[in-house]
Design an enzyme around this catalytic site. Structure first.
Site, short mmCIF file in Angstrom:
data_model
loop_
_atom_site.label_atom_id
_atom_site.label_comp_id
_atom_site.label_asym_id
_atom_site.label_seq_id
_atom_site.Cartn_x
_atom_site.Cartn_y
_atom_site.Cartn_z
N GLU A 61 -6.86 -40.27 -77.48
CA GLU A 61 -8.19 -40.64 -77.96
C GLU A 61 -8.03 -41.10 -79.40
O GLU A 61 -7.15 -40.62 -80.11
CB GLU A 61 -9.15 -39.45 -77.85
CG GLU A 61 -10.61 -39.82 -77.93
CD GLU A 61 -11.00 -40.86 -76.88
OE1 GLU A 61 -11.08 -42.05 -77.27
OE2 GLU A 61 -11.23 -40.50 -75.72
N CYS A 106 -11.64 -42.26 -71.16
CA CYS A 106 -10.20 -42.04 -71.07
C CYS A 106 -9.56 -43.40 -70.85
O CYS A 106 -9.68 -43.99 -69.78
CB CYS A 106 -9.87 -41.11 -69.91
SG CYS A 106 -8.10 -40.77 -69.76
#
Length: 346
Positions: free
Chosen positions: A127, A2
């Site tokens: 992402e 992340c």
């Protein structure tokens, strides 16, 4: 992993969105600690600060450990044992913490065994998928209910009906400068192997032997959040069982505008049609947001048809004496009851 998140709710709405029931079953909102430091953002990266939930007992020893507080902390854990005078001299990256090594690495083990567990809050996280033309970003978040989006939030409403925040498991620590000074609170987001729905984004990197696809460890529901935060009642060995991938997420592609960390406007989270250039077509994935923009801007001399909307601060929590404006995210999901997100089909 992340590496970038968004958390766009204003401080008061963030507090309302984190309402919970304490040990006695009473509905409460967590109190803010250092609220003045919190800055909403559509593009948060490591070393920036962001909101986390933690047990009040970490700050006051006689407090009920089931009580929660909101606190703005810096992303990138600095261990309490770090001896140098500048935390930026830390030689390793602590923005993410792999779940399979968090009880063995010294950076996290001590804090975790002391119960320093927190919940990192976000609208969602970004992402990137490697493609032939470059990296394509996606925004990933909890599914949002239509009923929760159908009406504006009134200031007097007790129950939050807006955007459901993504709640990620984290570890925090508190570092004191060797020469004295203000304590620095920092956190790391725990990561796990990516679920099937997210792993396709990493597919090319993983296939090329560049590592395992990861995602944040997401705590789905208040019971999981309660167990993770209440370190006095739930021991570490029990709490770590909550750390696992979840399938309860959705996503949509967004503009490469988000790739630049300096860009911090709602365009970062707006859904796009893959393959589209300047013109944004009314596909199921983005017609909700375009419909909202059209209805909100009719009569505006600055509006140009078929152009990517110019995002300005007027869309972010505009003040009103009677109503608190919903976030851009909830507006484009709720305007016509059509979800912008989709799950990947294998």
């Amino acid at each position: 992993m992340c590496g970038r998140t968004a958390c766009s709710l204003a401080a008061d709405n963030l507090r309302r969105a984190c309402a919970y029931r304490d040990r006695r079953g009473q509905r409460r909102q967590p109190e803010w600690v250092r609220q003045e430091r919190y800055q909403p953002s559509y593009n948060k990266g490591p070393q920036s600060s962001g909101p986390v939930l933690l047990s009040r007992r970490h700050l006051r020893q006689d407090a009920d450990s089931s009580e929660r507080v909101l606190m703005d902390m810096r992303w990138g854990l600095v261990p309490s044992w770090f001896k140098q005078d500048n935390p930026s001299k830390l030689q390793f990256n602590t923005s993410n913490c792999r779940s399979d090594t968090m009880l063995s690495k010294s950076s996290y083990k001590g804090a975790l065994l002391k119960g320093k567990r927190c919940v990192v809050l976000a609208d969602g996280f970004y992402e990137w998928q490697q493609q032939s033309g470059g990296k394509q970003p996606y925004f990933i978040y909890f599914p949002q209910t239509k009923d929760a989006m159908d009406k504006e939030m009134e200031e007097g409403d007790e129950e939050w009906k807006g955007w459901r925040l993504l709640t990620m498991a984290g570890i925090f620590d508190c570092w004191e400068p060797p020469g004295g000074g203000e304590m620095l609170y920092t956190y790391s987001i725990i990561t796990v192997d990516a679920s099937k729905d997210v792993s396709f984004i990493h597919h090319r990197q993983v296939r090329a032997g560049k590592g395992v696809a990861e995602m944040p460890a997401i705590l789905d529901g208040d019971e999981a959040i309660r167990k993770w935060l209440d370190f006095a009642e739930v021991p570490t060995q029990e709490a770590v069982k909550l750390i696992q991938p979840t399938e309860n997420i959705v996503f949509h592609p967004v503009s490469t505008f988000v790739n630049n960390i300096r860009n911090n406007t709602p365009e970062c989270v707006a859904p796009i049609e893959l393959g589209a250039k300047k013109e944004v077509k009314a596909t199921p994935s983005n017609k909700v947001i375009l419909g909202w923009l059209k209805s909100s801007h009719e009569g505006s001399p600055q509006k140009k048809e078929n152009d990517l909307p110019k995002w300005t601060s007027q869309f972010i929590h505009s003040p009103s004496p009677k109503k608190t404006s919903a976030s851009v995210l909830q507006q484009w999901l709720g305007k016509q009851g059509q979800p912008a997100a989709k799950k990947h089909k294998a």
